[in-house]
Design a protein around this motif. Structure first.
Motif, PDB file in Angstrom:
ATOM      1  N   THR A   1       0.830  -1.204   0.000  1.00 29.59           N
ATOM      2  CA  THR A   1       0.000   0.000   0.000  1.00 29.59           C
ATOM      3  C   THR A   1       0.868   1.259   0.000  1.00 29.59           C
ATOM      4  OG1 THR A   1      -0.116  -0.044   2.439  1.00 29.59           O
ATOM      5  CG2 THR A   1      -1.859  -1.174   1.242  1.00 29.59           C
ATOM      6  N   GLY A   2       0.277   2.369  -0.390  1.00 28.28           N
ATOM      7  CA  GLY A   2       1.005   3.637  -0.416  1.00 28.28           C
ATOM      8  C   GLY A   2       1.931   3.730  -1.612  1.00 28.28           C
ATOM      9  N   ASN A   3       2.965   4.519  -1.483  1.00 26.85           N
ATOM     10  CA  ASN A   3       3.931   4.730  -2.561  1.00 26.85           C
ATOM     11  C   ASN A   3       4.939   3.583  -2.539  1.00 26.85           C
ATOM     12  OD1 ASN A   3       5.539   5.730  -4.554  1.00 26.85           O
ATOM     13  ND2 ASN A   3       6.296   7.500  -3.401  1.00 26.85           N
ATOM     14  N   SER A   4       4.585   2.474  -3.195  1.00 26.08           N
ATOM     15  CA  SER A   4       5.393   1.256  -3.149  1.00 26.08           C
ATOM     16  C   SER A   4       5.547   0.679  -4.554  1.00 26.08           C
ATOM     17  CB  SER A   4       4.730   0.226  -2.233  1.00 26.08           C
ATOM     18  OG  SER A   4       5.399  -1.000  -2.272  1.00 26.08           O
ATOM     19  N   SER A   5       6.738   0.245  -4.890  1.00 25.69           N
ATOM     20  CA  SER A   5       7.004  -0.330  -6.213  1.00 25.69           C
ATOM     21  C   SER A   5       6.842  -1.846  -6.231  1.00 25.69           C
ATOM     22  CB  SER A   5       8.435   0.022  -6.650  1.00 25.69           C
ATOM     23  OG  SER A   5       9.367  -0.519  -5.737  1.00 25.69           O
ATOM     24  N   GLY A   6       6.487  -2.431  -5.099  1.00 28.58           N
ATOM     25  CA  GLY A   6       6.311  -3.879  -4.998  1.00 28.58           C
ATOM     26  C   GLY A   6       6.146  -4.289  -3.544  1.00 28.58           C
ATOM     27  N   PRO A   7       5.684  -5.512  -3.297  1.00 21.43           N
ATOM     28  CA  PRO A   7       5.447  -5.970  -1.921  1.00 21.43           C
ATOM     29  C   PRO A   7       6.707  -5.895  -1.060  1.00 21.43           C
ATOM     30  CG  PRO A   7       4.521  -7.507  -3.509  1.00 21.43           C
ATOM     31  CD  PRO A   7       5.374  -6.559  -4.292  1.00 21.43           C
ATOM     32  N   HIS A   8       6.608  -5.212   0.061  1.00 27.73           N
ATOM     33  CA  HIS A   8       7.725  -5.150   1.004  1.00 27.73           C
ATOM     34  C   HIS A   8       7.267  -4.481   2.291  1.00 27.73           C
ATOM     35  CE1 HIS A   8       7.944  -1.000  -0.567  1.00 27.73           C
ATOM     36  NE2 HIS A   8       8.643  -0.701   0.529  1.00 27.73           N
ATOM     37  N   LEU A   9       8.113  -4.577   3.309  1.00 28.90           N
ATOM     38  CA  LEU A   9       7.873  -3.861   4.571  1.00 28.90           C
ATOM     39  C   LEU A   9       8.904  -2.749   4.683  1.00 28.90           C
ATOM     40  CD1 LEU A   9       6.581  -3.611   7.446  1.00 28.90           C
ATOM     41  CD2 LEU A   9       8.486  -5.040   8.237  1.00 28.90           C
ATOM     42  N   HIS A  10       8.425  -1.538   4.901  1.00 26.16           N
ATOM     43  CA  HIS A  10       9.312  -0.409   5.166  1.00 26.16           C
ATOM     44  C   HIS A  10       9.438  -0.278   6.675  1.00 26.16           C
ATOM     45  CE1 HIS A  10      11.049   3.663   4.633  1.00 26.16           C
ATOM     46  NE2 HIS A  10      10.359   3.954   5.732  1.00 26.16           N
ATOM     47  N   PHE A  11      10.679  -0.291   7.182  1.00 25.33           N
ATOM     48  CA  PHE A  11      10.919  -0.278   8.625  1.00 25.33           C
ATOM     49  C   PHE A  11      11.830   0.879   8.994  1.00 25.33           C
ATOM     50  CE2 PHE A  11      13.662  -1.790  12.195  1.00 25.33           C
ATOM     51  CZ  PHE A  11      12.692  -1.869  13.179  1.00 25.33           C
ATOM     52  N   GLU A  12      11.418   1.637  10.030  1.00 27.29           N
ATOM     53  CA  GLU A  12      12.225   2.765  10.499  1.00 27.29           C
ATOM     54  C   GLU A  12      12.464   2.691  12.006  1.00 27.29           C
ATOM     55  OE1 GLU A  12      10.721   6.614   9.477  1.00 27.29           O
ATOM     56  OE2 GLU A  12      10.409   6.116   7.351  1.00 27.29           O
ATOM     57  N   ILE A  13      13.578   3.272  12.440  1.00 29.12           N
ATOM     58  CA  ILE A  13      13.828   3.576  13.852  1.00 29.12           C
ATOM     59  C   ILE A  13      13.915   5.098  13.928  1.00 29.12           C
ATOM     60  CG2 ILE A  13      15.450   3.442  15.778  1.00 29.12           C
ATOM     61  CD1 ILE A  13      14.027   0.846  15.321  1.00 29.12           C
ATOM     62  N   ARG A  14      13.071   5.687  14.791  1.00 27.79           N
ATOM     63  CA  ARG A  14      12.976   7.149  14.880  1.00 27.79           C
ATOM     64  C   ARG A  14      13.306   7.659  16.280  1.00 27.79           C
ATOM     65  NH1 ARG A  14       7.054   8.200  12.023  1.00 27.79           N
ATOM     66  NH2 ARG A  14       7.663   7.711   9.838  1.00 27.79           N
ATOM     67  N   ARG A  15      13.710   8.915  16.319  1.00 31.78           N
ATOM     68  CA  ARG A  15      13.923   9.591  17.612  1.00 31.78           C
ATOM     69  C   ARG A  15      12.610  10.132  18.174  1.00 31.78           C
ATOM     70  NH1 ARG A  15      18.285  11.643  14.475  1.00 31.78           N
ATOM     71  NH2 ARG A  15      20.336  10.850  15.136  1.00 31.78           N
ATOM     72  N   THR A  16      11.658  10.413  17.283  1.00 31.62           N
ATOM     73  CA  THR A  16      10.316  10.857  17.689  1.00 31.62           C
ATOM     74  C   THR A  16       9.297   9.998  16.956  1.00 31.62           C
ATOM     75  OG1 THR A  16       9.914  12.471  15.913  1.00 31.62           O
ATOM     76  CG2 THR A  16      11.239  13.208  17.799  1.00 31.62           C
ATOM     77  N   ALA A  17       8.032  10.232  17.225  1.00 27.87           N
ATOM     78  CA  ALA A  17       6.991   9.442  16.563  1.00 27.87           C
ATOM     79  C   ALA A  17       6.763   9.891  15.129  1.00 27.87           C
ATOM     80  CB  ALA A  17       5.693   9.565  17.363  1.00 27.87           C
ATOM     81  N   ASP A  18       7.311  11.017  14.729  1.00 33.77           N
ATOM     82  CA  ASP A  18       6.976  11.609  13.433  1.00 33.77           C
ATOM     83  C   ASP A  18       8.065  11.449  12.374  1.00 33.77           C
ATOM     84  OD1 ASP A  18       4.572  12.532  14.602  1.00 33.77           O
ATOM     85  OD2 ASP A  18       5.641  14.275  15.427  1.00 33.77           O
ATOM     86  N   TYR A  19       7.622  11.585  11.146  1.00 37.26           N
ATOM     87  CA  TYR A  19       8.524  11.520   9.991  1.00 37.26           C
ATOM     88  C   TYR A  19       9.607  12.589  10.107  1.00 37.26           C
ATOM     89  CZ  TYR A  19      10.177  12.321   5.234  1.00 37.26           C
ATOM     90  OH  TYR A  19      10.966  12.512   4.132  1.00 37.26           O
ATOM     91  N   GLY A  20      10.824  12.245   9.645  1.00 36.18           N
ATOM     92  CA  GLY A  20      11.917  13.205   9.651  1.00 36.18           C
ATOM     93  C   GLY A  20      12.912  13.017  10.784  1.00 36.18           C
ATOM     94  N   SER A  21      12.659  12.063  11.667  1.00 32.88           N
ATOM     95  CA  SER A  21      13.561  11.862  12.815  1.00 32.88           C
ATOM     96  C   SER A  21      14.233  10.488  12.782  1.00 32.88           C
ATOM     97  CB  SER A  21      12.787  12.018  14.125  1.00 32.88           C
ATOM     98  OG  SER A  21      11.768  11.026  14.225  1.00 32.88           O
ATOM     99  N   ALA A  22      14.271   9.850  11.608  1.00 36.19           N
ATOM    100  CA  ALA A  22      14.765   8.477  11.507  1.00 36.19           C
ATOM    101  C   ALA A  22      16.290   8.381  11.607  1.00 36.19           C
ATOM    102  CB  ALA A  22      14.299   7.855  10.196  1.00 36.19           C
TER     103      ALA A  22
END
Length: 229
Positions: free
Chosen positions: A194-215
């Motif tokens: 789902t979303g902006n994806s070119s094929g089946p996969h899991l996108h995984f992040e570790i962040r400093r905050t709960a929001d985008y931009g702190s990975a």
């Protein structure tokens, strides 16, 4: 004229002869089978016979007891090892999927991202079990990236006790809700495309905050936690 009365000897063998035959038979058995066999087969009451039988029985019981004790110790050690492994798993980190191929890495360039890639992609089929990489509390869960934008599709964000957050995106199904507490290895979703994806996969992040931009680099982080990726 008095009559002589003569008595004939009885044809029955005397008791002494019977005893002699028994002794002779015993000696013959001893010569053929050995003194041990004759001794064990001897008449009841012969000194030492009962003590030998009791000794053999006691030795057999002791051997069985030792074997059972050894088995019990091995089982206890196995249980202790399993409990230790479970405790380590609960306290530590793990990869969010078990079988995967690493695709786009943290910091990669690409037309699909406004800036550099903010996480690590795990290429897996749609419907793959996604697990919490570490215990914590769900703070985001839903479509539109859980609030981070449509590029992430269906996504989940978990807050951890160390002050960091983990994010899971492009999911086909979400199995947790905001406010729910999860454990390391607990199923939280199914992977998707789902979303902006070119094929089946899991996108995984570790962040400093709960929001985008702190990975931060999730693979480097997991390596520091002793996780092989």
């Amino acid at each position: 004229m008095s009559k002589r009365v003569s008595f004939q000897h009885s044809r029955r063998p005397s008791l002494s002869r019977v005893r002699g035959a028994v002794v002779a038979a015993g000696l013959g058995t001893s010569m053929v089978l050995g003194a041990g066999a004759a001794f064990a087969a001897g008449p009841a009451g012969v000194p030492g016979t009962a003590s030998l039988v009791d000794s053999a029985a006691a030795e057999s019981v002791a051997v069985q007891a030792a074997a059972q004790g050894k088995a019990a110790k091995a089982a206890a050690a196995e249980r202790a090892a399993a409990e230790k492994a479970a405790a380590k798993k609960a306290a530590g980190w793990e990869t969010p999927v078990n079988r995967y191929v690493l695709s786009a890495s943290f910091g990669s360039d690409g037309s699909r991202w406004a800036h550099k890639h903010s996480g690590q992609d795990f290429a897996v089929p749609v419907g793959t079990r996604v697990e919490a990489a570490h215990g914590g509390t769900v703070v985001k869960a839903g479509p539109n990236g859980g609030g981070d934008g449509p590029a992430y599709g269906n996504a989940v964000v978990i807050k951890h006790a160390n002050g960091l957050y983990s994010q899971y995106a492009h999911l086909s199904r979400i199995d947790v809700r905001i406010g729910e507490t999860v454990k390391t290895g607990e199923k939280i979703a199914l992977s998707g495309n789902t979303g902006n994806s070119s094929g089946p996969h899991l996108h995984f992040e570790i962040r400093r905050t709960a929001d985008y931009g702190s990975a931060v680099n999730p693979v480097s982080f997991l390596h520091k936690e002793g996780v092989r990726v």
